[in-house]
Design an enzyme around this catalytic site. Structure first.
Site, PDB file in Angstrom:
ATOM      1  N   GLU A 268       9.906  -6.167 -69.478  1.00 12.64           N
ATOM      2  CA  GLU A 268       9.678  -5.030 -68.577  1.00 12.64           C
ATOM      3  C   GLU A 268       8.599  -5.318 -67.550  1.00 12.64           C
ATOM      4  O   GLU A 268       7.492  -5.717 -67.913  1.00 12.64           O
ATOM      5  CB  GLU A 268       9.254  -3.794 -69.385  1.00 12.64           C
ATOM      6  CG  GLU A 268      10.270  -3.420 -70.437  1.00 12.64           C
ATOM      7  CD  GLU A 268       9.773  -2.368 -71.415  1.00 12.64           C
ATOM      8  OE1 GLU A 268       8.757  -1.698 -71.112  1.00 12.64           O
ATOM      9  OE2 GLU A 268      10.401  -2.224 -72.471  1.00 12.64           O
TER      10      GLU A 268
ATOM     11  N   HIS B  39      16.966  -6.284 -72.466  1.00 13.22           N
ATOM     12  CA  HIS B  39      17.459  -5.069 -71.802  1.00 13.22           C
ATOM     13  C   HIS B  39      18.367  -5.326 -70.616  1.00 13.22           C
ATOM     14  O   HIS B  39      18.883  -4.381 -70.028  1.00 13.22           O
ATOM     15  CB  HIS B  39      16.284  -4.213 -71.333  1.00 13.22           C
ATOM     16  CG  HIS B  39      15.481  -3.633 -72.459  1.00 13.22           C
ATOM     17  ND1 HIS B  39      14.281  -3.003 -72.275  1.00 13.22           N
ATOM     18  CD2 HIS B  39      15.714  -3.585 -73.792  1.00 13.22           C
ATOM     19  CE1 HIS B  39      13.804  -2.602 -73.449  1.00 13.22           C
ATOM     20  NE2 HIS B  39      14.651  -2.954 -74.377  1.00 13.22           N
TER      21      HIS B  39
ATOM     22  N   GLU C 199       1.680  -5.744 -72.617  1.00 14.28           N
ATOM     23  CA  GLU C 199       2.140  -5.304 -73.944  1.00 14.28           C
ATOM     24  C   GLU C 199       2.835  -6.453 -74.670  1.00 14.28           C
ATOM     25  O   GLU C 199       3.547  -7.239 -74.049  1.00 14.28           O
ATOM     26  CB  GLU C 199       3.108  -4.136 -73.743  1.00 14.28           C
ATOM     27  CG  GLU C 199       3.740  -3.588 -75.007  1.00 14.28           C
ATOM     28  CD  GLU C 199       4.745  -2.477 -74.677  1.00 14.28           C
ATOM     29  OE1 GLU C 199       4.586  -1.775 -73.657  1.00 14.28           O
ATOM     30  OE2 GLU C 199       5.720  -2.336 -75.441  1.00 14.28           O
TER      31      GLU C 199
ATOM     32  N   SER D 101      15.028  -4.164 -78.772  1.00 17.51           N
ATOM     33  CA  SER D 101      14.120  -5.228 -79.205  1.00 17.51           C
ATOM     34  C   SER D 101      13.207  -4.649 -80.278  1.00 17.51           C
ATOM     35  O   SER D 101      12.003  -4.526 -80.091  1.00 17.51           O
ATOM     36  CB  SER D 101      13.319  -5.755 -78.011  1.00 17.51           C
ATOM     37  OG  SER D 101      12.476  -4.754 -77.503  1.00 17.51           O
TER      38      SER D 101
ATOM     39  N   LYS E 266       5.163   5.809 -71.266  1.00 17.49           N
ATOM     40  CA  LYS E 266       6.057   4.758 -70.769  1.00 17.49           C
ATOM     41  C   LYS E 266       7.472   5.259 -70.996  1.00 17.49           C
ATOM     42  O   LYS E 266       7.902   5.394 -72.139  1.00 17.49           O
ATOM     43  CB  LYS E 266       5.786   3.473 -71.555  1.00 17.49           C
ATOM     44  CG  LYS E 266       6.710   2.328 -71.184  1.00 17.49           C
ATOM     45  CD  LYS E 266       6.306   1.052 -71.886  1.00 17.49           C
ATOM     46  CE  LYS E 266       7.298   0.699 -72.966  1.00 17.49           C
ATOM     47  NZ  LYS E 266       7.357  -0.735 -73.271  1.00 17.49           N
TER      48      LYS E 266
ATOM     49  N   ASP F 186       2.903  -3.273 -79.573  1.00 11.30           N
ATOM     50  CA  ASP F 186       4.103  -2.451 -79.822  1.00 11.30           C
ATOM     51  C   ASP F 186       4.805  -2.974 -81.081  1.00 11.30           C
ATOM     52  O   ASP F 186       4.558  -2.488 -82.192  1.00 11.30           O
ATOM     53  CB  ASP F 186       5.010  -2.493 -78.584  1.00 11.30           C
ATOM     54  CG  ASP F 186       6.389  -1.892 -78.839  1.00 11.30           C
ATOM     55  OD1 ASP F 186       6.534  -1.122 -79.796  1.00 11.30           O
ATOM     56  OD2 ASP F 186       7.344  -2.202 -78.088  1.00 11.30           O
TER      57      ASP F 186
ATOM     58  N   HIS G 201       9.194   5.903 -74.850  1.00 11.51           N
ATOM     59  CA  HIS G 201      10.633   6.067 -75.108  1.00 11.51           C
ATOM     60  C   HIS G 201      11.159   4.832 -75.839  1.00 11.51           C
ATOM     61  O   HIS G 201      10.389   3.902 -76.124  1.00 11.51           O
ATOM     62  CB  HIS G 201      11.364   6.224 -73.770  1.00 11.51           C
ATOM     63  CG  HIS G 201      11.316   4.987 -72.917  1.00 11.51           C
ATOM     64  ND1 HIS G 201      12.171   4.734 -71.882  1.00 11.51           N
ATOM     65  CD2 HIS G 201      10.488   3.886 -72.966  1.00 11.51           C
ATOM     66  CE1 HIS G 201      11.899   3.564 -71.341  1.00 11.51           C
ATOM     67  NE2 HIS G 201      10.876   3.039 -71.967  1.00 11.51           N
TER      68      HIS G 201
ATOM     69  N   GLU H  35      17.006   0.532 -69.034  1.00 12.99           N
ATOM     70  CA  GLU H  35      15.995   1.571 -68.801  1.00 12.99           C
ATOM     71  C   GLU H  35      15.965   2.026 -67.343  1.00 12.99           C
ATOM     72  O   GLU H  35      14.972   2.566 -66.864  1.00 12.99           O
ATOM     73  CB  GLU H  35      14.616   1.081 -69.274  1.00 12.99           C
ATOM     74  CG  GLU H  35      14.609   0.831 -70.784  1.00 12.99           C
ATOM     75  CD  GLU H  35      13.245   0.492 -71.363  1.00 12.99           C
ATOM     76  OE1 GLU H  35      12.296   0.259 -70.591  1.00 12.99           O
ATOM     77  OE2 GLU H  35      13.141   0.467 -72.602  1.00 12.99           O
TER      78      GLU H  35
ATOM     79  N   LYS I 282       5.697   5.035 -80.746  1.00 17.99           N
ATOM     80  CA  LYS I 282       7.122   5.405 -80.725  1.00 17.99           C
ATOM     81  C   LYS I 282       7.447   6.151 -82.015  1.00 17.99           C
ATOM     82  O   LYS I 282       7.302   5.597 -83.108  1.00 17.99           O
ATOM     83  CB  LYS I 282       7.980   4.141 -80.663  1.00 17.99           C
ATOM     84  CG  LYS I 282       7.898   3.370 -79.346  1.00 17.99           C
ATOM     85  CD  LYS I 282       8.566   2.013 -79.515  1.00 17.99           C
ATOM     86  CE  LYS I 282       8.771   1.309 -78.193  1.00 17.99           C
ATOM     87  NZ  LYS I 282       9.151  -0.118 -78.394  1.00 17.99           N
TER      88      LYS I 282
ATOM     89  N   ASP J 118       5.616  -5.516 -70.206  1.00 15.46           N
ATOM     90  CA  ASP J 118       5.870  -5.627 -71.642  1.00 15.46           C
ATOM     91  C   ASP J 118       6.610  -6.948 -71.819  1.00 15.46           C
ATOM     92  O   ASP J 118       7.759  -7.086 -71.393  1.00 15.46           O
ATOM     93  CB  ASP J 118       6.730  -4.460 -72.139  1.00 15.46           C
ATOM     94  CG  ASP J 118       7.052  -4.591 -73.624  1.00 15.46           C
ATOM     95  OD1 ASP J 118       6.531  -5.524 -74.275  1.00 15.46           O
ATOM     96  OD2 ASP J 118       7.826  -3.765 -74.142  1.00 15.46           O
TER      97      ASP J 118
END
Ligand code: PGA
Ligand code: ZN
Length: 430
Positions: free
Chosen positions: A176, A167, A293, A48, A396, A320, A373, A217, A345, A252
């Site tokens: 998430e 994901h 997030e 994403s 994270k 993010d 990550h 993840e 990131k 998130d």
């Protein structure tokens, strides 16, 4: 003075089986008589991704890895970057990174590829740490002049145990659902709490006949109805594992993924930016959520500002896709009062120095920085060292399964052991 004597890259696969770049750097230090030092690093890759991120160069040849091979980026390391960096001093990371930025010559690293540049940037850091004969986290702290007193802070992990969005096929709109063992005394105790909640969650999902297969993840991806239901299951799992009050929750939303034509469609409902804020506020009233997030889409600055105005005093609000580890966008967020924390990131911006600049700016604002990550990861544990070296206080890095995630936690256990009594673990949440 260590000098780069060899630099090369190869194509390897990430945790989704997608090609990525791994680089190796050899330093020669004849003056110290210590001989050669070696560093290797691999870059991760998102699913994403934010549209303002640096460009990950892929070959686009559909006959190979469905267009995802990275031979051009590898070749750029082996020719352009090696050609210019070999023979140069590796003592200053900013100089190395600036050289690569200038060689690329574009705003988003689309010429040589952020994957090529970042792999080299990280490999040089590793080689320098080896030549200094110290841990990478300490070498990074020295290189970027991070003021460490006697105590060194280990990061509080944000562990993504329920996967949705891009994901997984769980049907969950938010990407998430994380557990945050912030109320424990040490990193190793926090890791244990996270693992025990993860087992309890599995038992609970099995009991109610949900699938317990995992997403990208390493978190479970059950077909639960909506965020409310997901949080309810998580709260029960925390309780069953005996960690009520000590393990908090985070999300998130990755809201760009469910935003279209000015509307957000999540959990089978349609929201305006303002209605979405109310929805989050409602969930935060019901559950012990400490961090949200990407509550809104990556260019919905107004939505973020509203969120910050209404919830920012009591909730960590993280940018993010909004900020993409880019100091210019973080500056905009400062002037628009859009968030109070930044996800960091490395591959969003493409060099270690620029990543550090994003962290330093975030810390200067007294905002929280969370090292992160990507959903496509490798066995590389650079981010564990970055979180400790830059003293960010949070990381994270996925769930409590799959080695691409666990290797980061395991590295933090080693760092904690190395630090002994100097290691601290502090909750960033009130
Ligand atoms: P990504 O997801 O690595 O797929 O972009 C991680 C995140 O959004 O935080
Ligand atoms: Zn995100």
């Amino acid at each position: 003075m260590p000098v780069i004597s060899n630099l090369k890259a190869r194509q390897i696969l990430d945790s989704r089986g997608t090609p990525t770049v791994e680089a190796e750097c050899v330093l020669d230090d004849p003056s110290s008589g210590s001989g050669q030092a070696f560093g290797r690093a691999a870059v991760p890759s998102g699913a994403s991704t934010g549209s303002h991120e640096a460009l990950e160069l892929r070959d686009g040849d559909k006959k190979k890895y469905m267009g995802k091979s990275v031979e051009k980026a590898v070749n750029n390391v082996n020719t352009v970057l090696a050609g210019s960096l070999v023979g140069k001093s590796a003592s200053d990371q900013r100089t190395i990174d600036q050289l690569m930025i200038d060689l690329d010559g574009t705003e988003n690293k689309s010429n040589l590829g952020s994957n090529a540049i970042l792999a080299v940037s990280m490999a040089v850091c590793r080689a320098r740490a080896a030549s200094e004969k110290q841990s990478l986290w300490k070498s990074l702290a020295d290189q970027f002049e991070v003021n460490m007193e006697k105590e060194v802070r280990l990061p509080v992990p944000l562990m993504n145990v329920l996967n949705g969005g891009a994901h997984a096929d769980s049907g969950l709109s938010f990407q998430e659902f994380m557990i945050v063992p912030a109320g424990l005394r040490t990193f190793s105790e926090a890791l244990r709490a996270g693992a025990e909640v993860f087992y309890a969650l599995k038992d609970m999902l099995k009991k109610f006949q949900y699938v317990t297969a995992v997403g990208d993840e390493g978190g479970f991806a059950p077909h639960v109805a909506d965020a409310d239901h997901a949080f309810s299951i998580l709260t029960h799992a925390i309780e069953a594992a005996g960690y009520s009050g000590k393990v908090k929750l985070a999300i998130d939303c990755a809201a760009s993924e469910f935003y279209k034509n000015g509307k957000y469609t999540a959990d089978s409902k349609s929201f305006t930016s303002a209605q979405l804020v109310d929805y989050y506020a409602h969930l935060a009233e019901k559950y012990p959520i400490v961090s949200i997030e990407d509550s809104h889409a990556e260019d919905d600055w107004g939505g973020f500002a509203l969120m910050q105005k209404q919830m920012g005093k009591t909730m960590q609000l993280v940018g993010d896709d909004l900020l993409v580890t880019n100091t210019k966008r973080i500056q905009t967020a400062v002037s628009r009062k859009a968030v109070n924390a930044v996800l960091i990131k490395l591959n969003q911006i493409g060099t270690v120095s620029e990543t550090v600049d994003a962290i330093l700016l975030t810390q200067k604002m007294k905002w929280n920085a969370i090292i992160s990550h990507r959903s496509g990861e490798t066995e590389d544990t650079f981010i564990s060292h970055l979180a400790v070296g830059l003293q960010t206080g949070q990381i994270k890095t996925g769930s409590l399964s799959r080695t691409d995630r666990i290797c980061k936690y395991n590295e933090l256990l080693r760092i904690e052991e190395e630090l002994g009594d100097h290691a601290t673990f502090v909750s960033p949440f009130k």
